[in-house]
Design a protein around this motif. Structure first.
Motif, PDB file in Angstrom:
ATOM      1  N   PRO A 125       0.829  -1.211   0.000  1.00  0.00           N
ATOM      2  CA  PRO A 125       0.000   0.000   0.000  1.00  0.00           C
ATOM      3  C   PRO A 125       0.857   1.252   0.000  1.00  0.00           C
ATOM      4  N   GLY A 126       0.453   2.218  -0.821  1.00  0.00           N
ATOM      5  CA  GLY A 126       1.161   3.494  -0.873  1.00  0.00           C
ATOM      6  C   GLY A 126       2.233   3.573  -1.934  1.00  0.00           C
ATOM      7  N   GLN A 127       2.493   2.484  -2.642  1.00  0.00           N
ATOM      8  CA  GLN A 127       3.503   2.523  -3.698  1.00  0.00           C
ATOM      9  C   GLN A 127       2.980   3.333  -4.878  1.00  0.00           C
ATOM     10  N   GLY A 128       3.900   4.019  -5.571  1.00  0.00           N
ATOM     11  CA  GLY A 128       3.521   4.861  -6.696  1.00  0.00           C
ATOM     12  C   GLY A 128       2.812   4.091  -7.796  1.00  0.00           C
ATOM     13  N   SER A 129       1.876   4.728  -8.442  1.00  0.00           N
ATOM     14  CA  SER A 129       1.023   4.073  -9.436  1.00  0.00           C
ATOM     15  C   SER A 129       1.777   3.662 -10.692  1.00  0.00           C
ATOM     16  N   ASP A 130       3.011   4.152 -10.877  1.00  0.00           N
ATOM     17  CA  ASP A 130       3.796   3.749 -12.039  1.00  0.00           C
ATOM     18  C   ASP A 130       4.338   2.326 -11.908  1.00  0.00           C
ATOM     19  N   PHE A 131       4.381   1.794 -10.695  1.00  0.00           N
ATOM     20  CA  PHE A 131       4.909   0.453 -10.483  1.00  0.00           C
ATOM     21  C   PHE A 131       3.841  -0.592 -10.827  1.00  0.00           C
ATOM     22  N   LEU A 132       4.296  -1.814 -11.075  1.00  0.00           N
ATOM     23  CA  LEU A 132       3.425  -2.813 -11.687  1.00  0.00           C
ATOM     24  C   LEU A 132       2.241  -3.208 -10.815  1.00  0.00           C
ATOM     25  N   VAL A 133       2.474  -3.577  -9.553  1.00  0.00           N
ATOM     26  CA  VAL A 133       1.369  -4.067  -8.723  1.00  0.00           C
ATOM     27  C   VAL A 133       0.285  -3.002  -8.555  1.00  0.00           C
ATOM     28  N   PRO A 134       0.614  -1.757  -8.146  1.00  0.00           N
ATOM     29  CA  PRO A 134      -0.463  -0.764  -8.031  1.00  0.00           C
ATOM     30  C   PRO A 134      -1.140  -0.455  -9.360  1.00  0.00           C
ATOM     31  N   SER A 135      -0.387  -0.552 -10.468  1.00  0.00           N
ATOM     32  CA  SER A 135      -1.003  -0.325 -11.774  1.00  0.00           C
ATOM     33  C   SER A 135      -2.053  -1.388 -12.073  1.00  0.00           C
ATOM     34  N   ILE A 136      -1.731  -2.625 -11.798  1.00  0.00           N
ATOM     35  CA  ILE A 136      -2.694  -3.715 -12.024  1.00  0.00           C
ATOM     36  C   ILE A 136      -3.885  -3.584 -11.084  1.00  0.00           C
ATOM     37  N   VAL A 137      -3.623  -3.277  -9.823  1.00  0.00           N
ATOM     38  CA  VAL A 137      -4.716  -3.100  -8.857  1.00  0.00           C
ATOM     39  C   VAL A 137      -5.663  -1.993  -9.313  1.00  0.00           C
ATOM     40  N   ARG A 138      -5.115  -0.883  -9.758  1.00  0.00           N
ATOM     41  CA  ARG A 138      -5.954   0.233 -10.211  1.00  0.00           C
ATOM     42  C   ARG A 138      -6.828  -0.192 -11.383  1.00  0.00           C
ATOM     43  N   GLN A 139      -6.237  -0.912 -12.330  1.00  0.00           N
ATOM     44  CA  GLN A 139      -7.010  -1.344 -13.501  1.00  0.00           C
ATOM     45  C   GLN A 139      -8.092  -2.344 -13.119  1.00  0.00           C
ATOM     46  N   VAL A 140      -7.780  -3.266 -12.231  1.00  0.00           N
ATOM     47  CA  VAL A 140      -8.776  -4.253 -11.815  1.00  0.00           C
ATOM     48  C   VAL A 140      -9.956  -3.576 -11.127  1.00  0.00           C
ATOM     49  N   LEU A 141      -9.688  -2.537 -10.355  1.00  0.00           N
ATOM     50  CA  LEU A 141     -10.748  -1.848  -9.626  1.00  0.00           C
ATOM     51  C   LEU A 141     -11.523  -0.854 -10.494  1.00  0.00           C
ATOM     52  N   GLN A 142     -10.864  -0.272 -11.495  1.00  0.00           N
ATOM     53  CA  GLN A 142     -11.465   0.870 -12.179  1.00  0.00           C
ATOM     54  C   GLN A 142     -11.740   0.673 -13.662  1.00  0.00           C
ATOM     55  N   SER A 143     -11.187  -0.369 -14.268  1.00  0.00           N
ATOM     56  CA  SER A 143     -11.280  -0.507 -15.715  1.00  0.00           C
ATOM     57  C   SER A 143     -12.075  -1.748 -16.111  1.00  0.00           C
ATOM     58  N   ASP A 144     -12.321  -1.856 -17.425  1.00  0.00           N
ATOM     59  CA  ASP A 144     -13.024  -3.045 -17.933  1.00  0.00           C
ATOM     60  C   ASP A 144     -12.068  -4.052 -18.552  1.00  0.00           C
ATOM     61  N   GLN A 145     -10.750  -3.788 -18.431  1.00  0.00           N
ATOM     62  CA  GLN A 145      -9.737  -4.737 -18.868  1.00  0.00           C
ATOM     63  C   GLN A 145      -8.437  -4.428 -18.131  1.00  0.00           C
ATOM     64  N   VAL A 146      -7.494  -5.355 -18.208  1.00  0.00           N
ATOM     65  CA  VAL A 146      -6.158  -5.123 -17.659  1.00  0.00           C
ATOM     66  C   VAL A 146      -5.183  -5.153 -18.819  1.00  0.00           C
ATOM     67  N   ARG A 147      -4.426  -4.072 -18.960  1.00  0.00           N
ATOM     68  CA  ARG A 147      -3.480  -3.972 -20.069  1.00  0.00           C
ATOM     69  C   ARG A 147      -2.075  -3.774 -19.533  1.00  0.00           C
ATOM     70  N   VAL A 148      -1.135  -4.580 -19.987  1.00  0.00           N
ATOM     71  CA  VAL A 148       0.264  -4.492 -19.575  1.00  0.00           C
ATOM     72  C   VAL A 148       1.139  -4.593 -20.815  1.00  0.00           C
TER      73      VAL A 148
END
Length: 286
Positions: free
Chosen positions: A154-177
């Motif tokens: 928790p609290g890691q910058g959104s540019d890093f992989l885990v928070p980026s995936i978490v944000r997409q899972v919570l807010q998007s209709d797909q996960v893109r990497v």
């Protein structure tokens, strides 16, 4: 009570560590607000501490290709200033290094494996480690080098992989990497903090210790773990873009951490991702 000087106190790891140290240690923090960590004047008037925990660094790898000199100045010269401070005050240093093994020859990777910097960030950390060894062997500074693998929490910058995936899972209709295949050894922030605290309780002159989970997961597996924790199933898209000098699999040999520090990771990737998700949901509500 050990008097600790903590650099990088407002960063991702520093924020968690400062909270963990506060109940049982005297803590003086050093952050951007206090001056430039690479400037001797920043250190000149600091009171004596028994241990310096040096976290201050530039750490986002992609940016290091655009600004290598900035990374070298902060990560190498900043560490040299910390070492000079320790030499003056007869303080011990716990230095947060990084993964420095390049494409590993064997898995899991022991601390004795060959070192190879594959980006400017890693080069700056490698040179900082070499400087730590020089100060230990020639000037008597006691140094513990911790090589964390992929820290997340928790609290890691959104540019890093885990928070980026978490944000997409919570807010998007797909996960893109960019790439689904690279495998990494993910270490939860609480486990890394526990390793640092174990270092404070341990005697050492100079030593280097891997801090990881001892298990690797692909990006595809990580996405599935996050979606399971969130109770969602989304389509996954890969750009098929591989980073420059990409390493395809890393896994830490953490046996030395057990022997020296009495430390072992307590968090699985599923547990850690669930904690990151819970924190992200709480943040969304505030």
């Amino acid at each position: 009570m050990v008097e600790v000087l903590l650099t990088g106190a407002t960063g991702f790891v520093g924020t968690h560590l400062a909270a963990a140290l506060a109940p049982s240690h005297g803590v003086r923090t050093l952050s951007h607000a206090d001056g430039d960590v690479a400037d001797a004047q920043t250190w000149a008037t600091l009171p004596r501490a028994e241990v310096v925990i040096h976290l201050a660094a530039r750490s986002f790898v992609p940016t290091s290709w655009d600004r290598p000199a900035d990374y070298m100045r902060v990560n190498l010269l900043g560490t040299m200033q910390a070492l000079d401070y320790c030499h003056r005050h007869e303080a011990r240093l716990i230095f947060a290094s990084s993964y420095l093994y390049g494409n590993p020859q064997t898995l899991p990777i022991p601390e004795t494996a060959p070192l190879h910097a594959i980006n400017p960030y890693a080069q700056s950390k490698l040179m900082a480690e070499q400087t730590c060894r020089f100060y230990a062997e020639n000037l008597g500074v006691q140094v513990l080098v911790l090589r964390p693998f992929n820290i997340y929490g928790p609290g890691q910058g959104s540019d890093f992989l885990v928070p980026s995936i978490v944000r997409q899972v919570l807010q998007s209709d797909q996960v893109r990497v960019k790439d689904l295949l690279p495998r990494r050894d993910y270490i939860y922030i609480a486990d890394f903090i526990a390793a640092i605290l174990a270092g404070l309780r341990t005697d050492w002159t100079f030593d280097t210790v891997n801090i990881g989970s001892g298990i690797s997961h692909s990006v595809a597996e990580l996405i599935e773990i996050v979606m399971t924790a969130a109770g969602r199933t989304l389509p996954i898209q890969s750009d098929g873009v591989r980073r420059q000098n990409e390493v395809m699999d890393v896994r830490a040999d953490i046996s030395h951490a057990g022997h020296l520090l009495g430390w072992a990771p307590q968090w699985t990737l599923a547990q850690g991702c669930a904690a990151v998700l819970a924190a992200a949901k709480t943040h969304e509500k505030t």
